[in-house]
Design a protein around this motif. Structure first.
Motif, PDB file in Angstrom:
ATOM      1  N   GLU A  73     -15.070 102.385  20.975  1.00 52.85           N
ATOM      2  CA  GLU A  73     -14.710 103.793  20.819  1.00 52.85           C
ATOM      3  C   GLU A  73     -13.434 104.140  21.589  1.00 52.85           C
ATOM      4  O   GLU A  73     -12.712 105.064  21.218  1.00 52.85           O
ATOM      5  CB  GLU A  73     -15.859 104.683  21.291  1.00 52.85           C
ATOM      6  N   ARG A  74     -13.139 103.386  22.632  1.00 55.06           N
ATOM      7  CA  ARG A  74     -11.967 103.682  23.468  1.00 55.06           C
ATOM      8  C   ARG A  74     -10.751 102.826  23.099  1.00 55.06           C
ATOM      9  O   ARG A  74      -9.696 102.936  23.729  1.00 55.06           O
ATOM     10  CB  ARG A  74     -12.316 103.471  24.949  1.00 55.06           C
ATOM     11  N   GLY A  75     -10.889 101.984  22.092  1.00 53.12           N
ATOM     12  CA  GLY A  75      -9.748 101.204  21.613  1.00 53.12           C
ATOM     13  C   GLY A  75      -9.391  99.988  22.444  1.00 53.12           C
ATOM     14  O   GLY A  75      -8.273  99.472  22.339  1.00 53.12           O
ATOM     15  N   VAL A  76     -10.332  99.493  23.267  1.00 52.45           N
ATOM     16  CA  VAL A  76     -10.042  98.317  24.105  1.00 52.45           C
ATOM     17  C   VAL A  76     -11.117  97.247  23.942  1.00 52.45           C
ATOM     18  O   VAL A  76     -11.378  96.464  24.853  1.00 52.45           O
ATOM     19  CB  VAL A  76      -9.902  98.711  25.597  1.00 52.45           C
ATOM     20  N   GLN A  77     -11.720  97.191  22.764  1.00 53.71           N
ATOM     21  CA  GLN A  77     -12.870  96.298  22.579  1.00 53.71           C
ATOM     22  C   GLN A  77     -12.505  94.831  22.732  1.00 53.71           C
ATOM     23  O   GLN A  77     -13.213  94.077  23.392  1.00 53.71           O
ATOM     24  CB  GLN A  77     -13.525  96.550  21.224  1.00 53.71           C
ATOM     25  N   ASP A  78     -11.389  94.412  22.131  1.00 50.77           N
ATOM     26  CA  ASP A  78     -11.029  93.004  22.227  1.00 50.77           C
ATOM     27  C   ASP A  78     -10.733  92.604  23.672  1.00 50.77           C
ATOM     28  O   ASP A  78     -11.120  91.513  24.106  1.00 50.77           O
ATOM     29  CB  ASP A  78      -9.822  92.697  21.346  1.00 50.77           C
ATOM     30  N   GLU A 117     -12.855  89.747  25.683  1.00 55.30           N
ATOM     31  CA  GLU A 117     -12.185  88.604  26.299  1.00 55.30           C
ATOM     32  C   GLU A 117     -12.502  88.522  27.789  1.00 55.30           C
ATOM     33  O   GLU A 117     -12.763  87.433  28.320  1.00 55.30           O
ATOM     34  CB  GLU A 117     -10.677  88.715  26.087  1.00 55.30           C
ATOM     35  N   ARG A 118     -12.491  89.678  28.458  1.00 56.25           N
ATOM     36  CA  ARG A 118     -12.741  89.673  29.911  1.00 56.25           C
ATOM     37  C   ARG A 118     -14.151  89.191  30.228  1.00 56.25           C
ATOM     38  O   ARG A 118     -14.361  88.433  31.189  1.00 56.25           O
ATOM     39  CB  ARG A 118     -12.524  91.084  30.483  1.00 56.25           C
ATOM     40  N   LEU A 119     -15.127  89.614  29.440  1.00 57.73           N
ATOM     41  CA  LEU A 119     -16.514  89.228  29.698  1.00 57.73           C
ATOM     42  C   LEU A 119     -16.736  87.746  29.408  1.00 57.73           C
ATOM     43  O   LEU A 119     -17.446  87.057  30.158  1.00 57.73           O
ATOM     44  CB  LEU A 119     -17.459  90.092  28.857  1.00 57.73           C
ATOM     45  N   LEU A 120     -16.143  87.255  28.354  1.00 56.55           N
ATOM     46  CA  LEU A 120     -16.275  85.831  28.039  1.00 56.55           C
ATOM     47  C   LEU A 120     -15.664  84.960  29.144  1.00 56.55           C
ATOM     48  O   LEU A 120     -16.268  83.990  29.600  1.00 56.55           O
ATOM     49  CB  LEU A 120     -15.594  85.532  26.699  1.00 56.55           C
ATOM     50  N   ARG A 121     -14.475  85.334  29.564  1.00 55.26           N
ATOM     51  CA  ARG A 121     -13.824  84.556  30.630  1.00 55.26           C
ATOM     52  C   ARG A 121     -14.620  84.636  31.931  1.00 55.26           C
ATOM     53  O   ARG A 121     -14.750  83.635  32.661  1.00 55.26           O
ATOM     54  CB  ARG A 121     -12.391  85.062  30.846  1.00 55.26           C
ATOM     55  N   ALA A 122     -15.167  85.807  32.208  1.00 57.50           N
ATOM     56  CA  ALA A 122     -15.945  85.982  33.432  1.00 57.50           C
ATOM     57  C   ALA A 122     -17.153  85.047  33.460  1.00 57.50           C
ATOM     58  O   ALA A 122     -17.477  84.455  34.494  1.00 57.50           O
ATOM     59  CB  ALA A 122     -16.400  87.435  33.549  1.00 57.50           C
ATOM     60  N   GLU A 137     -22.928  96.438  38.602  1.00 53.53           N
ATOM     61  CA  GLU A 137     -21.656  96.696  39.277  1.00 53.53           C
ATOM     62  C   GLU A 137     -20.609  95.646  38.920  1.00 53.53           C
ATOM     63  O   GLU A 137     -19.415  95.940  38.844  1.00 53.53           O
ATOM     64  CB  GLU A 137     -21.866  96.776  40.784  1.00 53.53           C
ATOM     65  N   THR A 138     -21.051  94.418  38.693  1.00 55.08           N
ATOM     66  CA  THR A 138     -20.116  93.390  38.234  1.00 55.08           C
ATOM     67  C   THR A 138     -19.565  93.754  36.867  1.00 55.08           C
ATOM     68  O   THR A 138     -18.353  93.657  36.620  1.00 55.08           O
ATOM     69  CB  THR A 138     -20.809  92.015  38.171  1.00 55.08           C
ATOM     70  N   LEU A 139     -20.443  94.184  35.969  1.00 50.64           N
ATOM     71  CA  LEU A 139     -20.006  94.599  34.637  1.00 50.64           C
ATOM     72  C   LEU A 139     -19.010  95.749  34.717  1.00 50.64           C
ATOM     73  O   LEU A 139     -17.978  95.747  34.028  1.00 50.64           O
ATOM     74  CB  LEU A 139     -21.205  95.016  33.790  1.00 50.64           C
ATOM     75  N   VAL A 140     -19.313  96.732  35.538  1.00 50.94           N
ATOM     76  CA  VAL A 140     -18.414  97.885  35.665  1.00 50.94           C
ATOM     77  C   VAL A 140     -17.038  97.441  36.152  1.00 50.94           C
ATOM     78  O   VAL A 140     -16.003  97.864  35.624  1.00 50.94           O
ATOM     79  CB  VAL A 140     -19.021  98.939  36.616  1.00 50.94           C
ATOM     80  N   ARG A 141     -17.011  96.586  37.146  1.00 51.75           N
ATOM     81  CA  ARG A 141     -15.726  96.097  37.662  1.00 51.75           C
ATOM     82  C   ARG A 141     -14.942  95.342  36.594  1.00 51.75           C
ATOM     83  O   ARG A 141     -13.739  95.551  36.421  1.00 51.75           O
ATOM     84  CB  ARG A 141     -15.972  95.192  38.882  1.00 51.75           C
ATOM     85  N   LEU A 142     -15.629  94.486  35.855  1.00 55.33           N
ATOM     86  CA  LEU A 142     -14.945  93.673  34.852  1.00 55.33           C
ATOM     87  C   LEU A 142     -14.379  94.520  33.721  1.00 55.33           C
ATOM     88  O   LEU A 142     -13.230  94.329  33.304  1.00 55.33           O
ATOM     89  CB  LEU A 142     -15.909  92.625  34.292  1.00 55.33           C
ATOM     90  N   VAL A 143     -15.178  95.454  33.211  1.00 54.95           N
ATOM     91  CA  VAL A 143     -14.684  96.253  32.078  1.00 54.95           C
ATOM     92  C   VAL A 143     -13.598  97.222  32.519  1.00 54.95           C
ATOM     93  O   VAL A 143     -12.706  97.570  31.730  1.00 54.95           O
ATOM     94  CB  VAL A 143     -15.833  96.988  31.352  1.00 54.95           C
ATOM     95  N   LEU A 199     -11.450 100.090  30.592  1.00 54.68           N
ATOM     96  CA  LEU A 199     -12.426 101.180  30.523  1.00 54.68           C
ATOM     97  C   LEU A 199     -12.471 101.948  31.840  1.00 54.68           C
ATOM     98  O   LEU A 199     -12.135 101.422  32.905  1.00 54.68           O
ATOM     99  CB  LEU A 199     -13.820 100.638  30.215  1.00 54.68           C
ATOM    100  N   ASP A 200     -12.894 103.194  31.757  1.00 56.28           N
ATOM    101  CA  ASP A 200     -13.084 104.004  32.952  1.00 56.28           C
ATOM    102  C   ASP A 200     -14.367 103.562  33.646  1.00 56.28           C
ATOM    103  O   ASP A 200     -15.439 103.512  33.024  1.00 56.28           O
ATOM    104  CB  ASP A 200     -13.173 105.483  32.580  1.00 56.28           C
ATOM    105  N   ALA A 201     -14.287 103.256  34.929  1.00 55.46           N
ATOM    106  CA  ALA A 201     -15.429 102.719  35.648  1.00 55.46           C
ATOM    107  C   ALA A 201     -16.601 103.688  35.688  1.00 55.46           C
ATOM    108  O   ALA A 201     -17.757 103.297  35.492  1.00 55.46           O
ATOM    109  CB  ALA A 201     -15.014 102.336  37.071  1.00 55.46           C
ATOM    110  N   GLU A 202     -16.331 104.968  35.922  1.00 53.33           N
ATOM    111  CA  GLU A 202     -17.418 105.934  36.016  1.00 53.33           C
ATOM    112  C   GLU A 202     -18.106 106.131  34.670  1.00 53.33           C
ATOM    113  O   GLU A 202     -19.330 106.278  34.596  1.00 53.33           O
ATOM    114  CB  GLU A 202     -16.902 107.266  36.556  1.00 53.33           C
ATOM    115  N   GLU A 203     -17.325 106.122  33.592  1.00 56.07           N
ATOM    116  CA  GLU A 203     -17.934 106.245  32.268  1.00 56.07           C
ATOM    117  C   GLU A 203     -18.783 105.014  31.963  1.00 56.07           C
ATOM    118  O   GLU A 203     -19.888 105.127  31.413  1.00 56.07           O
ATOM    119  CB  GLU A 203     -16.870 106.435  31.192  1.00 56.07           C
ATOM    120  N   ALA A 204     -18.286 103.847  32.313  1.00 63.07           N
ATOM    121  CA  ALA A 204     -19.048 102.615  32.092  1.00 63.07           C
ATOM    122  C   ALA A 204     -20.355 102.644  32.877  1.00 63.07           C
ATOM    123  O   ALA A 204     -21.416 102.261  32.365  1.00 63.07           O
ATOM    124  CB  ALA A 204     -18.210 101.403  32.497  1.00 63.07           C
TER     125      ALA A 204
END
Length: 238
Positions: A116-121, A125-130, A142-148, A153-158
């Protein structure tokens, strides 16, 4: 043209398939007209997440796979080595000996937000590499929030999405849709709802399907009149 890709962020062939598809897309002359949407799929929804990094390289991943599939640890080590070598040929660096188990339902919810925010790819990629290169615990909020956040993505929204399970219904709908389409595993690519491609196929195969789907979905444009200097059932124009 739209390409929908069902995959999981702890699936090694999904990461390899992503690279091969990207290689094909670079060769496709209409790449700018291709929309890619990442869809949710969970290899094992019952996985219990480990929320801390591994202390260091270990056989834990190999032992877990051996127990799950009834193979010897040595057989699984060889399978992992083959996958790692295949990944390296695509420019990927895998360190599966430091990967930690993760239930990916929350990661998939964040991928819906990223769409929805236009940064899906970028988030995908970041999650796969992580997971495959860095050994990050994708089951930890908290790891997920930091990575996205690193991927746009906005950390608070995540963080709010995870607290609310905001996209849980969408994740489950994606999984059900994959089953309805006949997907037996991932990655699973659907091109313009015309062609389904199962597995991390070679880039050449992806390119052929992209070209075929593009041609079939674009009818010829008629220039001139049907009667101009032509012959038909009633004779020829004079």
């Amino acid at each position: 043209m739209k390409v929908e890709i069902w995959s999981d962020v702890v699936c090694p062939w999904c990461y390899i398939g992503k690279r091969r598809f990207e290689s094909a897309l670079r060769e496709f002359e209409h790449a700018d007209d291709v929309e890619v949407e990442w869809k949710s799929f969970q290899l094992d929804p019952t996985t219990v997440s480990v929320t801390q990094r591994a202390a260091g390289p270990s056989d834990a991943h190999a032992r877990a796979l051996a127990a799950k599939f009834g193979r010897s640890v040595e057989e699984v080590r060889q399978m992992i080595a083959h996958v790692d070598e295949t990944a390296a040929a695509e420019g990927l660096e895998f360190h599966q000996d430091v990967s930690v188990p993760a239930n990916t339902v929350k990661a998939h919810q964040l991928l819906h937000l990223a769409g929805e925010r236009g940064v899906q790819d970028a988030v995908k990629e970041r999650l796969l590499r992580a997971h495959f290169t860095e050994g990050e615990p994708l089951g930890d909020d908290e790891t997920l929030v930091r990575l996205v956040a690193e991927a746009g993505l906005d950390a608070e929204e995540a963080r709010a999405v995870l607290a609310e399970d905001r996209y849980l219904a969408q994740v489950r709908a994606d999984v059900a849709e994959a089953a309805a389409l006949g997907a037996r595993g991932v990655p699973f690519f659907v091109v313009d709802r015309r062609y389904g491609i199962s597995g991390a196929q070679p880039a050449e195969q992806f390119l052929q399907v992209l070209q075929r789907a593009w041609t079939e979905s674009r009818p010829l444009t008629l220039v001139g009149q049907a009667t101009d200097d032509a012959c038909g059932p009633d004779g020829c124009a004079i």
